[in-house]
Scaffold this active site. Structure first.
Site, PDB file in Angstrom:
ATOM      1  N   ARG A 147       0.810  -1.047  -0.046  1.00 45.26           N
ATOM      2  CA  ARG A 147      -0.151  -0.105  -0.083  1.00 45.26           C
ATOM      3  C   ARG A 147       0.846   1.187  -0.045  1.00 45.26           C
ATOM      4  O   ARG A 147       1.985   1.162   0.699  1.00 45.26           O
ATOM      5  CB  ARG A 147      -0.713   0.010   1.210  1.00 45.26           C
ATOM      6  CG  ARG A 147      -1.775   1.228   1.373  1.00 45.26           C
ATOM      7  CD  ARG A 147      -2.868   1.137   2.408  1.00 45.26           C
ATOM      8  NE  ARG A 147      -2.232   2.090   3.467  1.00 45.26           N
ATOM      9  CZ  ARG A 147      -2.960   2.561   4.427  1.00 45.26           C
ATOM     10  NH1 ARG A 147      -4.114   2.101   4.700  1.00 45.26           N
ATOM     11  NH2 ARG A 147      -2.059   3.356   5.286  1.00 45.26           N
ATOM     12  N   TYR A 161      -3.002  11.423   5.742  1.00 41.47           N
ATOM     13  CA  TYR A 161      -3.332  10.113   6.201  1.00 41.47           C
ATOM     14  C   TYR A 161      -2.510   8.804   5.707  1.00 41.47           C
ATOM     15  O   TYR A 161      -2.066   8.892   4.620  1.00 41.47           O
ATOM     16  CB  TYR A 161      -4.812   9.272   5.628  1.00 41.47           C
ATOM     17  CG  TYR A 161      -4.993   8.323   6.033  1.00 41.47           C
ATOM     18  CD1 TYR A 161      -5.260   7.697   7.272  1.00 41.47           C
ATOM     19  CD2 TYR A 161      -4.862   7.030   5.138  1.00 41.47           C
ATOM     20  CE1 TYR A 161      -5.193   6.479   7.770  1.00 41.47           C
ATOM     21  CE2 TYR A 161      -4.910   5.841   5.319  1.00 41.47           C
ATOM     22  CZ  TYR A 161      -5.174   5.426   6.559  1.00 41.47           C
ATOM     23  OH  TYR A 161      -5.135   4.225   6.813  1.00 41.47           O
ATOM     24  N   ASP A 211      -4.855   3.976  -0.143  1.00 38.21           N
ATOM     25  CA  ASP A 211      -6.317   4.026   0.556  1.00 38.21           C
ATOM     26  C   ASP A 211      -6.434   5.802   0.712  1.00 38.21           C
ATOM     27  O   ASP A 211      -5.653   6.462   1.081  1.00 38.21           O
ATOM     28  CB  ASP A 211      -5.707   3.720   2.146  1.00 38.21           C
ATOM     29  CG  ASP A 211      -6.918   3.628   3.004  1.00 38.21           C
ATOM     30  OD1 ASP A 211      -7.948   4.223   2.729  1.00 38.21           O
ATOM     31  OD2 ASP A 211      -6.884   3.090   3.992  1.00 38.21           O
ATOM     32  N   HIS A 213      -8.923   6.740   2.319  1.00 41.28           N
ATOM     33  CA  HIS A 213      -9.722   7.295   3.734  1.00 41.28           C
ATOM     34  C   HIS A 213     -10.718   8.014   3.737  1.00 41.28           C
ATOM     35  O   HIS A 213     -11.159   9.022   4.570  1.00 41.28           O
ATOM     36  CB  HIS A 213      -8.687   7.393   4.562  1.00 41.28           C
ATOM     37  CG  HIS A 213      -8.512   6.822   5.790  1.00 41.28           C
ATOM     38  ND1 HIS A 213      -9.048   7.535   7.009  1.00 41.28           N
ATOM     39  CD2 HIS A 213      -8.114   5.625   6.348  1.00 41.28           C
ATOM     40  CE1 HIS A 213      -9.147   6.599   8.014  1.00 41.28           C
ATOM     41  NE2 HIS A 213      -8.569   5.390   7.592  1.00 41.28           N
ATOM     42  N   GLU A 237      -8.699   2.278  -2.301  1.00 45.29           N
ATOM     43  CA  GLU A 237      -9.507   1.927  -0.970  1.00 45.29           C
ATOM     44  C   GLU A 237     -10.407   3.101  -0.486  1.00 45.29           C
ATOM     45  O   GLU A 237      -9.908   4.175  -0.713  1.00 45.29           O
ATOM     46  CB  GLU A 237      -8.772   1.345   0.018  1.00 45.29           C
ATOM     47  CG  GLU A 237      -8.996   1.066   1.409  1.00 45.29           C
ATOM     48  CD  GLU A 237      -8.246   0.486   2.318  1.00 45.29           C
ATOM     49  OE1 GLU A 237      -7.014   0.003   1.702  1.00 45.29           O
ATOM     50  OE2 GLU A 237      -8.304   0.584   3.513  1.00 45.29           O
ATOM     51  N   GLU A 263     -13.842  -1.548   5.367  1.00 47.47           N
ATOM     52  CA  GLU A 263     -13.292  -1.495   7.122  1.00 47.47           C
ATOM     53  C   GLU A 263     -14.223  -1.333   8.096  1.00 47.47           C
ATOM     54  O   GLU A 263     -14.085  -1.581   9.084  1.00 47.47           O
ATOM     55  CB  GLU A 263     -11.869  -0.927   6.987  1.00 47.47           C
ATOM     56  CG  GLU A 263     -11.872   0.406   6.915  1.00 47.47           C
ATOM     57  CD  GLU A 263     -10.449   1.208   6.810  1.00 47.47           C
ATOM     58  OE1 GLU A 263      -9.330   0.407   6.328  1.00 47.47           O
ATOM     59  OE2 GLU A 263     -10.164   2.089   7.645  1.00 47.47           O
ATOM     60  N   ARG A 284     -13.849  -5.188   2.232  1.00 43.16           N
ATOM     61  CA  ARG A 284     -12.619  -5.348   3.332  1.00 43.16           C
ATOM     62  C   ARG A 284     -13.243  -5.503   4.833  1.00 43.16           C
ATOM     63  O   ARG A 284     -12.631  -5.121   5.645  1.00 43.16           O
ATOM     64  CB  ARG A 284     -11.825  -4.190   3.134  1.00 43.16           C
ATOM     65  CG  ARG A 284     -11.205  -3.854   1.804  1.00 43.16           C
ATOM     66  CD  ARG A 284     -10.258  -2.795   1.746  1.00 43.16           C
ATOM     67  NE  ARG A 284      -9.035  -2.892   2.690  1.00 43.16           N
ATOM     68  CZ  ARG A 284      -8.988  -2.370   3.826  1.00 43.16           C
ATOM     69  NH1 ARG A 284      -9.939  -1.607   4.362  1.00 43.16           N
ATOM     70  NH2 ARG A 284      -8.114  -2.636   4.668  1.00 43.16           N
ATOM     71  N   GLU A 340      -4.688  -7.588   4.568  1.00 39.85           N
ATOM     72  CA  GLU A 340      -3.925  -6.289   5.162  1.00 39.85           C
ATOM     73  C   GLU A 340      -2.921  -7.116   6.174  1.00 39.85           C
ATOM     74  O   GLU A 340      -3.572  -7.912   7.351  1.00 39.85           O
ATOM     75  CB  GLU A 340      -4.558  -5.207   5.644  1.00 39.85           C
ATOM     76  CG  GLU A 340      -4.021  -4.185   5.811  1.00 39.85           C
ATOM     77  CD  GLU A 340      -4.682  -3.003   6.477  1.00 39.85           C
ATOM     78  OE1 GLU A 340      -5.869  -3.169   6.988  1.00 39.85           O
ATOM     79  OE2 GLU A 340      -4.298  -1.691   6.459  1.00 39.85           O
ATOM     80  N   TRP A 403     -12.162  12.062   8.233  1.00 41.55           N
ATOM     81  CA  TRP A 403     -11.047  11.750   8.484  1.00 41.55           C
ATOM     82  C   TRP A 403     -10.542  10.297   7.909  1.00 41.55           C
ATOM     83  O   TRP A 403     -11.691   9.406   7.753  1.00 41.55           O
ATOM     84  CB  TRP A 403     -10.730  11.405   9.956  1.00 41.55           C
ATOM     85  CG  TRP A 403      -9.115  10.810  10.055  1.00 41.55           C
ATOM     86  CD1 TRP A 403      -8.045  11.686  10.025  1.00 41.55           C
ATOM     87  CD2 TRP A 403      -8.684   9.674  10.506  1.00 41.55           C
ATOM     88  NE1 TRP A 403      -6.911  10.873  10.070  1.00 41.55           N
ATOM     89  CE2 TRP A 403      -7.333   9.662  10.511  1.00 41.55           C
ATOM     90  CE3 TRP A 403      -9.416   8.508  10.769  1.00 41.55           C
ATOM     91  CZ2 TRP A 403      -6.594   8.736  10.755  1.00 41.55           C
ATOM     92  CZ3 TRP A 403      -8.601   7.217  10.935  1.00 41.55           C
ATOM     93  CH2 TRP A 403      -7.192   7.365  11.275  1.00 41.55           C
TER      94      TRP A 403
HETATM   95  C1  CS2 Z   1      -6.816   2.007   7.673  1.00 38.38           C
HETATM   96  C2  CS2 Z   1      -6.978   1.664   9.198  1.00 38.38           C
HETATM   97  O1  CS2 Z   1      -5.670   0.130   7.625  1.00 38.38           O
HETATM   98  C3  CS2 Z   1      -6.270   0.863   6.884  1.00 38.38           C
HETATM   99  O2  CS2 Z   1      -6.711   0.457   5.924  1.00 38.38           O
HETATM  100  O3  CS2 Z   1      -7.879   2.636   6.945  1.00 38.38           O
HETATM  101  O4  CS2 Z   1      -5.697   1.627   9.608  1.00 38.38           O
HETATM  102  C4  CS2 Z   1      -7.852   2.815   9.988  1.00 38.38           C
HETATM  103  O5  CS2 Z   1      -7.418   4.054   9.765  1.00 38.38           O
HETATM  104  C5  CS2 Z   1      -7.650   2.143  11.458  1.00 38.38           C
HETATM  105  O6  CS2 Z   1      -7.944   0.984  11.244  1.00 38.38           O
HETATM  106  C6  CS2 Z   1      -8.680   3.113  11.884  1.00 38.38           C
HETATM  107  O7  CS2 Z   1      -9.032   2.418  13.506  1.00 38.38           O
HETATM  108 MG    MG Z   2      -8.178   1.704   5.091  1.00 41.60          MG
END
Ligand code: CS2
Ligand code: MG
Length: 403
Positions: A147, A161, A211, A213, A237, A263, A284, A340, A403
């Site tokens: 990633r 991020y 990602d 986010h 992602e 996620e 995911r 992951e 975020w």
């Molecule tokens: C992230 C996460 O791993 C990922 O893909 O998006 O690390 C996420 O920020 C955290 O799990 C939030 O708790």
């Molecule tokens: Mg993520």
């Protein structure tokens, strides 16, 4: 056999984890992860106050029935707190079932569909040369998928991020959320050049992921997906927040960059339309936040019907109990994509002794009966809970953003 006791263990070996341990009258034990980053105590209270009293005396073999009892029985269905609590019970019962059978859990799920679980690591850098060095480190350790996150060199962005100099990834910090400033135009301008540099350095074979986010709108995501097409990403992602499943149609109409989401999903209903309409390529969702192995298997089976593969979340805020459970499912299902994987802090590994191992780009689950993971409660007691919240993001004018 009956469940004779169950307890919730909250510990902070580098970060907070909530773990459920179930014991039977025949001396077998099972563990389940119930960690919800930044909201840990809500799940601990849900388990302690509302779930554990009803577990004592139940037959631990009745996994599906217990799942339905906790899901339907609450009346208030779904939601991350409820589903993480149900997941912990479900995971612990699968662990016990494996121990009763004398088999690793993946055997109970149908046995191996592959030799190992392909994982991706997190490369990042404050500058592009730093990022390239980080990617090279993963390639040297045998990773086949990485990633890519790079800081955006723009005064409008205070904190990108996924970019951190800390050896162990940890987005949660102060009890009151830290604040970051975000600019979509600066980000969209920068990211394609980052991928151009990575492809130029590492060639076409390395699988690259990114990602977002949840920071974009569908049309912005469509533009980014199209701009990244020359670099053949394995997935983009969380390009947008996924409450509006219809929004993904717009992304799909404009780009062939594969999309990964899930996620923060906790139920099959969070992705039913995304999967049925083939609006995503990877789902995911995770064992801990999506109702345990029982429910996650249901999501993944629906996905298999629609050419959607899996890419379960495996950040450091999911404990080694979650990772162990995920690996058994990853190994067994037909439509596995990627897993992951981020190293936990050494204190975390000591609190959760586990048998899974990394080798040449793959993770392999433990061959022990059950999940092959436990919690060392004496070790856990050394690390009391510390309040820590995930950050928030604002636009330059102060508007709250995702975020
Ligand atoms: C992230 C996460 O791993 C990922 O893909 O998006 O690390 C996420 O920020 C955290 O799990 C939030 O708790
Ligand atoms: Mg993520």
């Amino acid at each position: 056999m009956r469940i004779s006791s169950a307890r919730v263990i909250v510990t902070c070996p580098g970060r907070n984890f909530v773990t459920l341990k179930i014991e039977t009258d025949e001396g077998l034990t099972g563990v389940g992860d119930a960690t919800l980053n930044g909201r840990e105590l809500a799940v601990a209270a849900y388990l302690n106050e509302h779930v554990l009293p009803a577990l004592i005396g139940r037959d631990p073999a009745r996994i599906e029935d217990t799942w339905q009892y906790l899901y339907r029985g609450a009346y208030w269905r779904r939601g991350p707190v409820t589903m993480s609590a149900i997941a912990a019970v479900d995971t612990a019962l699968w662990d016990i079932k494996g121990k009763v059978a004398g088999l690793p859990v993946y055997q109970l799920l149908g046995g191996r569909s592959r030799d190992g679980v392909t994982v991706y690591g997190h490369a990042n850098g404050a500058t592009v040369p730093e990022l390239l060095e980080s990617v090279a480190g993963f390639v040297a350790r045998g990773y086949r998928a990485v990633r890519i996150q790079a800081a955006v060199p723009a005064s409008e962005i205070s904190d990108t991020y996924g970019v951190s100099a800390a050896p162990i990834y940890e987005p949660a910090s102060s009890a009151i959320p830290a604040e970051a400033v975000w600019s979509t135009p600066a980000y969209l301008h920068h990211i394609p050049s980052v991928f151009a540099a990575v492809r130029a350095e590492f060639g076409p074979a390395l699988r690259l992921l990114h990602d977002v986010h949840h920071r974009l709108t569908p049309i912005e995501a469509a533009r980014l997906g199209r701009a990244l097409e020359p670099y053949a990403l394995t997935w983009l992602e969380d390009p947008v927040p996924a409450e509006l499943q219809d929004g993904f149609r717009l992304i799909r109409q404009h780009t062939t960059t594969p999309i990964a989401v899930g996620e923060v999903f906790n139920s099959i209903w969070d992705c039913e339309q995304l999967i049925r309409e083939q609006l995503i390529d990877y789902v995911r969702a995770t064992v801990v936040h999506a109702g345990g192995l029982t429910h996650l298997r249901r999501i993944f089976d629906l996905a298999a019907l629609h050419h959607v593969r899996t890419g379960s979340h495996g950040a450091t805020d999911l404990s080694p109990v979650s990772m162990s459970a995920a690996l058994h499912l990853d190994l067994a299902i037909p439509n596995f994509g990627l897993q992951e994987y981020m190293a936990h802090a050494p204190e975390t590994d000591a609190v959760f002794p586990h048998g899974y191992r990394y080798e040449g780009g793959y993770l392999h689950p433990s061959e022990e009966p059950g999940l092959g993971v436990d919690i060392d409660e004496d070790e856990a007691a050394r690390y009391p809970y510390r309040a820590a919240s995930l950050p928030v993001a604002r636009l330059e004018d102060g508007t709250m953003h995702n975020w």
